[in-house]
Design a protein around this motif. Structure first.
Motif, PDB file in Angstrom:
ATOM      1  N   VAL A 114     -10.333   7.349  -4.639  1.00 20.43           N
ATOM      2  CA  VAL A 114     -11.650   6.751  -4.380  1.00 20.43           C
ATOM      3  C   VAL A 114     -12.771   7.672  -4.869  1.00 20.43           C
ATOM      4  CG1 VAL A 114     -13.229   6.134  -2.509  1.00 20.43           C
ATOM      5  CG2 VAL A 114     -10.876   5.273  -2.495  1.00 20.43           C
ATOM      6  N   GLU A 115     -12.613   8.974  -4.629  1.00 20.98           N
ATOM      7  CA  GLU A 115     -13.681   9.899  -5.018  1.00 20.98           C
ATOM      8  C   GLU A 115     -13.856   9.934  -6.533  1.00 20.98           C
ATOM      9  OE1 GLU A 115     -15.858  11.175  -3.072  1.00 20.98           O
ATOM     10  OE2 GLU A 115     -14.814  10.190  -1.415  1.00 20.98           O
ATOM     11  N   ALA A 116     -12.745   9.860  -7.248  1.00 16.75           N
ATOM     12  CA  ALA A 116     -12.844   9.891  -8.713  1.00 16.75           C
ATOM     13  C   ALA A 116     -13.581   8.665  -9.234  1.00 16.75           C
ATOM     14  CB  ALA A 116     -11.443   9.965  -9.327  1.00 16.75           C
ATOM     15  N   VAL A 117     -13.323   7.513  -8.591  1.00 15.58           N
ATOM     16  CA  VAL A 117     -14.025   6.289  -9.028  1.00 15.58           C
ATOM     17  C   VAL A 117     -15.494   6.379  -8.654  1.00 15.58           C
ATOM     18  CG1 VAL A 117     -14.095   3.780  -8.878  1.00 15.58           C
ATOM     19  CG2 VAL A 117     -11.895   4.964  -8.810  1.00 15.58           C
ATOM     20  N   ARG A 118     -15.753   6.870  -7.436  1.00 13.54           N
ATOM     21  CA  ARG A 118     -17.152   6.996  -6.985  1.00 13.54           C
ATOM     22  C   ARG A 118     -17.972   7.861  -7.929  1.00 13.54           C
ATOM     23  NH1 ARG A 118     -16.213   7.948  -0.713  1.00 13.54           N
ATOM     24  NH2 ARG A 118     -15.932   5.773  -0.091  1.00 13.54           N
ATOM     25  N   GLY A 145       0.829  -1.196   0.000  1.00 18.21           N
ATOM     26  CA  GLY A 145       0.000   0.000   0.000  1.00 18.21           C
ATOM     27  C   GLY A 145       0.862   1.245   0.000  1.00 18.21           C
ATOM     28  N   ARG A 146       0.356   2.305  -0.586  1.00 19.10           N
ATOM     29  CA  ARG A 146       1.122   3.554  -0.639  1.00 19.10           C
ATOM     30  C   ARG A 146       0.463   4.598   0.245  1.00 19.10           C
ATOM     31  NH1 ARG A 146       0.741   6.175  -5.524  1.00 19.10           N
ATOM     32  NH2 ARG A 146      -0.016   4.731  -7.079  1.00 19.10           N
ATOM     33  N   GLY A 147       1.289   5.406   0.866  1.00 24.35           N
ATOM     34  CA  GLY A 147       0.750   6.465   1.700  1.00 24.35           C
ATOM     35  C   GLY A 147       0.204   7.618   0.882  1.00 24.35           C
ATOM     36  N   GLU A 148       0.873   7.914  -0.235  1.00 28.98           N
ATOM     37  CA  GLU A 148       0.480   9.098  -1.003  1.00 28.98           C
ATOM     38  C   GLU A 148      -0.798   8.842  -1.806  1.00 28.98           C
ATOM     39  OE1 GLU A 148       3.628   7.128  -3.698  1.00 28.98           O
ATOM     40  OE2 GLU A 148       3.053   7.139  -1.587  1.00 28.98           O
ATOM     41  N   ALA A 149      -1.350   9.922  -2.313  1.00 35.99           N
ATOM     42  CA  ALA A 149      -2.615   9.841  -3.041  1.00 35.99           C
ATOM     43  C   ALA A 149      -2.467   8.998  -4.304  1.00 35.99           C
ATOM     44  CB  ALA A 149      -3.070  11.246  -3.410  1.00 35.99           C
ATOM     45  N   VAL A 183      -9.726   0.799  -1.339  1.00 38.78           N
ATOM     46  CA  VAL A 183      -8.412   0.523  -1.927  1.00 38.78           C
ATOM     47  C   VAL A 183      -7.864  -0.764  -1.324  1.00 38.78           C
ATOM     48  CG1 VAL A 183      -6.061   1.416  -2.253  1.00 38.78           C
ATOM     49  CG2 VAL A 183      -7.988   3.003  -2.064  1.00 38.78           C
ATOM     50  N   SER A 184      -7.177  -1.553  -2.148  1.00 36.71           N
ATOM     51  CA  SER A 184      -6.511  -2.738  -1.615  1.00 36.71           C
ATOM     52  C   SER A 184      -5.162  -2.909  -2.309  1.00 36.71           C
ATOM     53  CB  SER A 184      -7.379  -3.976  -1.845  1.00 36.71           C
ATOM     54  OG  SER A 184      -6.812  -5.065  -1.162  1.00 36.71           O
TER      55      SER A 184
END
Lengths: 332, 229
Positions: free
Chosen positions: A87-91, A78-82, A110-111
């Motif tokens: 998630v919002e863009a997919v939503r 997993g990455r810390g950065e954006a 995210v996974s």
């Protein structure tokens, strides 16, 4: 040149009625996936990120009211950065309104592939991780980032097969995890409805049908490995699991020369998909609790179709050349 | 056809699940439904056919199923009356339609059907059985066409011995399976004597029926006569 007919299409040719609902759902899935990919083409994406859809999208059984069970899959830790997309863009493009992702928080998030690969078993392999991993392997499709999706998928497959790949032995680690997941689904169904009867009818119907297809779509190819040399197991599973579950099951019936049982088994499942695509019937099922279900003609018909579907699978497992492998590996 | 094993391909009954009993051949206990069900369960606790072959048996069976039955079976068939029919067809079908939901299938002989539309009340529980050569209709796939056209939800019970009686080559049985594959719900399995009565399945018939039985591995097989000693 037209594509070779799928196993489902080849089995359909042996029945008088074909599988009209399943084939229509496949066509619908293809059209909607193309539409989504066009919309996502304008969204920025990191090279290690995929947007993956599960459930009826992965089984290619999309109906008008299917959920959008999606995941942002990151290759590696997993990455810390954006992430791009986040998630919002997919939503903004998936899961609006009634199509909101379900399954208790396993989707719409995210996974990281490392969790799916490294946390197989023990405490860190919680329900969410197990669900994401199993559905990745058995019924997933990439909207964008097909290379990332495939890489994650292969890492999990190789992790399962790293435990041993002997001649004429189904991969037990993978088999046990698939069987564990099916039992988890069944136990969780009872857990969900211990105190809350809402949606009992539709969930029970899906447990008897769609969830069972998910399970059979993993179980059957793994058991078929008992006929293979060790070196052939990975290519066989990679080819099989790239197909929709209905193709895997249809292929097993064709391979066992059990055409009649296959036609009835997939025919019953086809009629279930027809019911699922019928707004009135789906709403009727959704409104049933345990007490009212036996009085519903729709539920009674689903139960009958589910029994036909299961009887076909049982004939495939216990009355073909698969039977010795089932006895030897599927219980203990 | 790919063999399953040398043993079960030679003796299909050995390899099939479930094989259940019709209570029709348990004549000494006729009318004693708890006893009949218990005897059927001794052969298989998974499937049975409760046979009310005479109309006089139907009220007792309906009452037993409505009030007393605690049955182990996962697939329950009721054979509707084909003899001593006295009540109106409408009343008979209404009685059958009221059988509780534990009944999965209601087997009806096409030759006793007068008004086919009455039987729509039975929905998908209605199962039509192919008839033997003594009957005037409902014997072949062609003769069943008008029944299934009028009863689109109905299933098929393939009586293998009847099919062989009509066509000893069994091509008629294969035609029934080709034409009505998705309607097939269960089989009736036995041999027939010279008078057309169901008798224990002979080894020769079991071998002869093999190719038909192998096409039906996913449905219950109901024995209409005891197993041969």
């Amino acid at each position: 040149m037209s594509a070779a007919p799928s196993a489902l299409e080849r089995l359909a040719a042996h029945g008088a009625d074909g599988f009209p609902h399943l084939l229509a759902a496949r066509a619908r899935t293809d059209v909607e996936l193309d539409r989504l990919r066009t919309r996502f083409a304008a969204v920025e994406r990191d090279p290690d990120v995929a947007v993956v859809l599960f459930g009826s999208w992965g089984r290619r059984e999309l109906t008008e009211h299917s959920d959008d069970d999606w995941l942002l899959l990151v290759d590696g830790p997993g990455r810390g950065e954006a992430l791009r997309p986040d998630v919002e863009a997919v939503r903004a493009l998936l899961g609006a309104g009634a199509r909101k992702p379900g399954t208790q928080g396993a989707f719409g998030t995210v996974s990281a592939s490392r969790d799916l690969v490294e946390h197989i078993g023990l405490e860190e392999d919680d329900n969410r991780n197990l669900t994401q991993r199993m559905l990745l392997m058995l019924e997933s499709v990439a909207v964008v980032g097909a290379d990332v999706h495939r890489a994650c998928w292969e890492q999990v497959l190789d992790r399962y097969l790293a435990e041993g790949r002997s001649d004429h032995r189904p991969p037990r680690f993978f088999l046990n995890d698939v069987m564990r997941y099916w039992r988890t689904i069944a136990v969780d169904f009872a857990g969900k409805h211990r105190d809350d009867e809402r949606k009992w009818g539709i969930r029970n119907a899906k447990l008897r049908t769609s969830r069972k297809m998910l399970f059979a779509g993993g179980l059957v190819p793994i058991l078929r490995c008992h006929a293979l040399r060790g070196a052939d197991v990975r290519p066989f599973l990679a080819a099989q699991l790239a197909l929709p579950a209905t193709d895997r099951v249809a292929d097993a019936f064709l391979s066992a020369d059990q055409l009649d049982a296959g036609v009835r088994c997939l025919g019953a499942y086809d009629r279930w998909i027809g019911i699922l695509g019928d707004v009135a019937m789906r709403e009727e099922l959704a409104g049933l609790d345990r007490a009212s279900a036996p009085e519903s003609a729709t539920f009674v018909e689903v139960r009958r179709l589910a029994a036909e579907f299961q009887n076909g699978l049982l004939a495939l497992l216990f009355e073909t050349s698969l039977a010795p492998a089932v006895r030897e590996y599927a219980i203990f | 056809m790919m063999p399953v094993s040398a043993l079960t391909d030679h003796r299909p009954l050995l390899g099939h699940h479930p094989v259940g009993a019709s209570t029709g051949f348990l004549v000494e206990d006729r009318g004693d439904w708890p006893r009949l069900a218990a005897r059927a369960a001794a052969l298989s606790p998974f499937t049975a056919e409760l046979a009310a072959l005479s109309e006089t048996e139907l009220p007792g069976l309906a009452s037993y199923l409505a009030h007393d039955a605690s049955l182990p079976f996962r697939y329950v068939s009721v054979h509707a009356p084909s003899k001593d029919l006295r009540m109106s067809e409408s009343k008979l079908v209404d009685t059958l339609a009221r059988l509780p939901t534990i009944v999965d299938a209601i087997v009806v002989h096409p030759d006793v059907i007068d008004d086919v539309t009455e039987y729509r009340k039975l929905g998908a529980r209605l199962v039509l059985e192919n008839m033997d050569s003594r009957k005037g209709g409902g014997r072949t796939a062609d003769e069943l066409v008008p029944y299934f056209a009028a009863l689109p939800a109905a299933g098929l019970c393939l009586d293998v011995a009847h099919a062989r009686d009509v066509d000893p080559t069994l091509a008629g049985a294969h035609d029934l399976l080709d034409r009505y594959a998705v309607r097939l719900r269960h089989l009736h399995v036995s041999s027939l004597d010279a008078d057309g009565h169901h008798v224990p399945l002979t080894d020769a018939d079991e071998a002869a029926f093999g190719p038909v039985l192998r096409r039906c591995r996913d449905v219950p097989w109901i024995l209409e006569a005891p197993l041969a000693p």
